[in-house]
Write an enzyme that holds these catalytic residues in place. Sequence first.
Site, PDB file in Angstrom:
ATOM      1  N   ASP A   1      49.817  47.571  31.153  1.00  0.00           N
ATOM      2  CA  ASP A   1      50.368  47.621  32.511  1.00  0.00           C
ATOM      3  C   ASP A   1      51.837  48.025  32.427  1.00  0.00           C
ATOM      4  OD1 ASP A   1      51.641  45.268  31.579  1.00  0.00           O
ATOM      5  OD2 ASP A   1      49.977  44.062  32.333  1.00  0.00           O
TER       6      ASP A   1
ATOM      7  N   ASP B   1      55.691  47.361  33.857  1.00  0.00           N
ATOM      8  CA  ASP B   1      56.580  46.455  34.582  1.00  0.00           C
ATOM      9  C   ASP B   1      57.930  47.115  34.785  1.00  0.00           C
ATOM     10  OD1 ASP B   1      54.733  44.273  34.664  1.00  0.00           O
ATOM     11  OD2 ASP B   1      55.111  43.990  32.536  1.00  0.00           O
TER      12      ASP B   1
ATOM     13  N   ASP C   1      61.179  37.239  26.209  1.00  0.00           N
ATOM     14  CA  ASP C   1      60.747  36.410  25.077  1.00  0.00           C
ATOM     15  C   ASP C   1      61.105  37.014  23.713  1.00  0.00           C
ATOM     16  OD1 ASP C   1      58.822  38.376  25.488  1.00  0.00           O
ATOM     17  OD2 ASP C   1      57.129  37.001  25.675  1.00  0.00           O
TER      18      ASP C   1
HETATM   19  P1  ATP Z   1      51.019  43.068  27.535  1.00  0.00           P
HETATM   20  O1  ATP Z   1      50.790  44.123  26.536  1.00  0.00           O
HETATM   21  O2  ATP Z   1      50.080  41.961  27.432  1.00  0.00           O
HETATM   22  O3  ATP Z   1      51.182  43.552  28.935  1.00  0.00           O
HETATM   23  P2  ATP Z   1      53.755  42.280  27.848  1.00  0.00           P
HETATM   24  O4  ATP Z   1      54.813  41.972  26.837  1.00  0.00           O
HETATM   25  O5  ATP Z   1      53.998  43.428  28.735  1.00  0.00           O
HETATM   26  O6  ATP Z   1      52.406  42.410  27.063  1.00  0.00           O
HETATM   27  P3  ATP Z   1      53.590  40.807  30.245  1.00  0.00           P
HETATM   28  O7  ATP Z   1      52.946  39.512  30.486  1.00  0.00           O
HETATM   29  O8  ATP Z   1      53.081  42.019  30.935  1.00  0.00           O
HETATM   30  O9  ATP Z   1      53.549  40.999  28.694  1.00  0.00           O
HETATM   31  O10 ATP Z   1      55.124  40.613  30.570  1.00  0.00           O
HETATM   32  C1  ATP Z   1      56.042  41.691  30.708  1.00  0.00           C
HETATM   33  C2  ATP Z   1      57.386  41.325  30.110  1.00  0.00           C
HETATM   34  O11 ATP Z   1      57.926  40.183  30.784  1.00  0.00           O
HETATM   35  C3  ATP Z   1      57.353  40.895  28.650  1.00  0.00           C
HETATM   36  O12 ATP Z   1      57.375  41.989  27.791  1.00  0.00           O
HETATM   37  C4  ATP Z   1      58.587  40.049  28.538  1.00  0.00           C
HETATM   38  O13 ATP Z   1      59.749  40.819  28.473  1.00  0.00           O
HETATM   39  C5  ATP Z   1      58.585  39.325  29.882  1.00  0.00           C
HETATM   40  N1  ATP Z   1      57.825  38.062  29.796  1.00  0.00           N
HETATM   41  C6  ATP Z   1      56.543  37.854  30.149  1.00  0.00           C
HETATM   42  N2  ATP Z   1      56.180  36.595  29.972  1.00  0.00           N
HETATM   43  C7  ATP Z   1      57.265  35.975  29.478  1.00  0.00           C
HETATM   44  C8  ATP Z   1      57.535  34.651  29.092  1.00  0.00           C
HETATM   45  N3  ATP Z   1      56.602  33.729  29.160  1.00  0.00           N
HETATM   46  N4  ATP Z   1      58.781  34.371  28.638  1.00  0.00           N
HETATM   47  C9  ATP Z   1      59.734  35.334  28.575  1.00  0.00           C
HETATM   48  N5  ATP Z   1      59.540  36.588  28.928  1.00  0.00           N
HETATM   49  C10 ATP Z   1      58.314  36.922  29.370  1.00  0.00           C
HETATM   50 MG    MG Z   2      52.817  44.073  30.347  1.00  0.00          MG
END
Ligand code: ATP
Ligand code: MG
Length: 506
Positions: free
Chosen positions: A66, A68, A192
């Site tokens: 996805d 963001d 994170d």
């Molecule tokens: P995915 O490949 O699963 O989408 P992702 O890293 O993009 O992995 P998301 O849940 O889409 O994970 O979150 C987007 C971003 O938001 C993360 O990359 C991180 O920067 C931030 N984020 C998400 N969840 C957290 C958390 N629990 N604590 C700190 N930062 C977070």
């Molecule tokens: Mg993501």
Amino acid sequence: MTSDHASIEAVPCLANIIPRDSHPISRSKISPDALRVLYRLREAGFEAYLVGGCVRDLTLGLEPKDFDVATNALPEQVRRLFRNCRLVGRRFRLAHVFFGREIIEVATFRASGAPPQDEEVVLEEGTDELAGDEAVSDDAGIDDAGNDEVAVEDSRDVHDFDESVDRVVDQSGRILRDNIYGTIDDDVWRRDFTCNALYYNIADFSVWDYANGFEDIKAKRLRLIGDPETRYREDPVRMLRAARFEGKLDFSIEPATAEPILRLRELLAGVPPARLFDETLKLFLTGHGAASYRVLLDRGLLDVLLPNVAAFARRHPGSAPQRMLVQGLINMDERVRADRPVTPSFLFALLMYGPIGLEIEKRPRSEWHEISTILEAVDSVVREIYGRVAIHRRFILGVRDMFALQPRLEAPRGRRALRTLEHPRFRAAFDLLQLRAQFGMADQALVEWWARMQAANPQQRVTMREALSRESTGANSGPGGGGLRRVGRRRGRDRGGRGRGGPASG
Ligand code: ATP
Ligand code: MG
């Protein structure tokens, strides 16, 4: 940040800025919808960046799950820019911009992770809130009796806080609410892992790197930003996220980030079960479930997330249900990669298979194949899981159906066999039967019979069913030449051996 957005020039820059020609991210790999959002924000005078997993994955040459967006526009300002936009989460306010099935999540820069300032921070006890960017499941819950649906609109909004307070943490350090806005310089500290803290700037296609994330990605290193223990306490789900990225990306967790996990893993018990359900699906149903399973077990996290599943794995290593679980996860990963559908019901049926078998074994052997025994065992295992992971009700029903169909698949009889074929959960139940047979927990001849039955036309099906009726008039002989009993005997021989499965297996 004040109510108006800061100008781009006003942002003091602490980042290492990687120009377009020094990083591999190409716009052709970015979702057109995400680009639309970025450009629209930019045209309206705001800063707009892609951030998080999408930048990480694009850097790695992977296809992001996805996209963001991070911006200095306030949620309300974002909403005014897009007609197809909804604000979600009072505790962690975000804008969702909808394009058909794709949702672009737009978050305003937060200041929460920045070094402490004079903001108001309130301590709360025992609340049910989340931190981070996660979308929260708004599906039905289960009532105390464990079987009825209760609508929960948004678990972020179940508890009421004082609206005037922007930031709330509980006594273990968990962030319960975070709506203090800031600049990109602030925002980075609440991310994170370093690999998740890269910002792709739509203004000039550069990547802003504050935390050495670019180097860490190249070294395949997972490193938390800031003090690891504090960061896990703020949001224990970060431990699961570490495991997920370790499994998915094949990164190694650097020692300081890995060390606190075993000590702090019990904090996961305080996370709302609806959020752990979402996280469980991300761990297991996004194409790297087998790797996630291994990491969760190795890091002791499965013991907190799904205690009964972990207990079975530790007590019965190498058993048929264990080997079947791993193979089932591998199969599901392949399906995801081939863009074929996977269902949480099948996942939970696999995970729960061993524990369900143990439940059934508590009953006299003569009752093992009764539907009531099987369903009671399923319900009892679901109840144990439900305190941690709130499986949506429709998936629980799916698991029940899959297990209840096993005896019918193992002893096909007359017209009922044709009806079984029409059951909406037949295909999932058959897939389970097939896996069971692969590990000696069901009769391979039955699998073949059902495979022929599925491939047959209606006339052939009737013929097959009639042949079956003739065969089975005398002895207890199905297409497998005595299906259940034969499986039962085999299991008997396996007792105490590696291949010993639960009777749910037979
Ligand atoms: P995915 O490949 O699963 O989408 P992702 O890293 O993009 O992995 P998301 O849940 O889409 O994970 O979150 C987007 C971003 O938001 C993360 O990359 C991180 O920067 C931030 N984020 C998400 N969840 C957290 C958390 N629990 N604590 C700190 N930062 C977070
Ligand atoms: Mg993501």
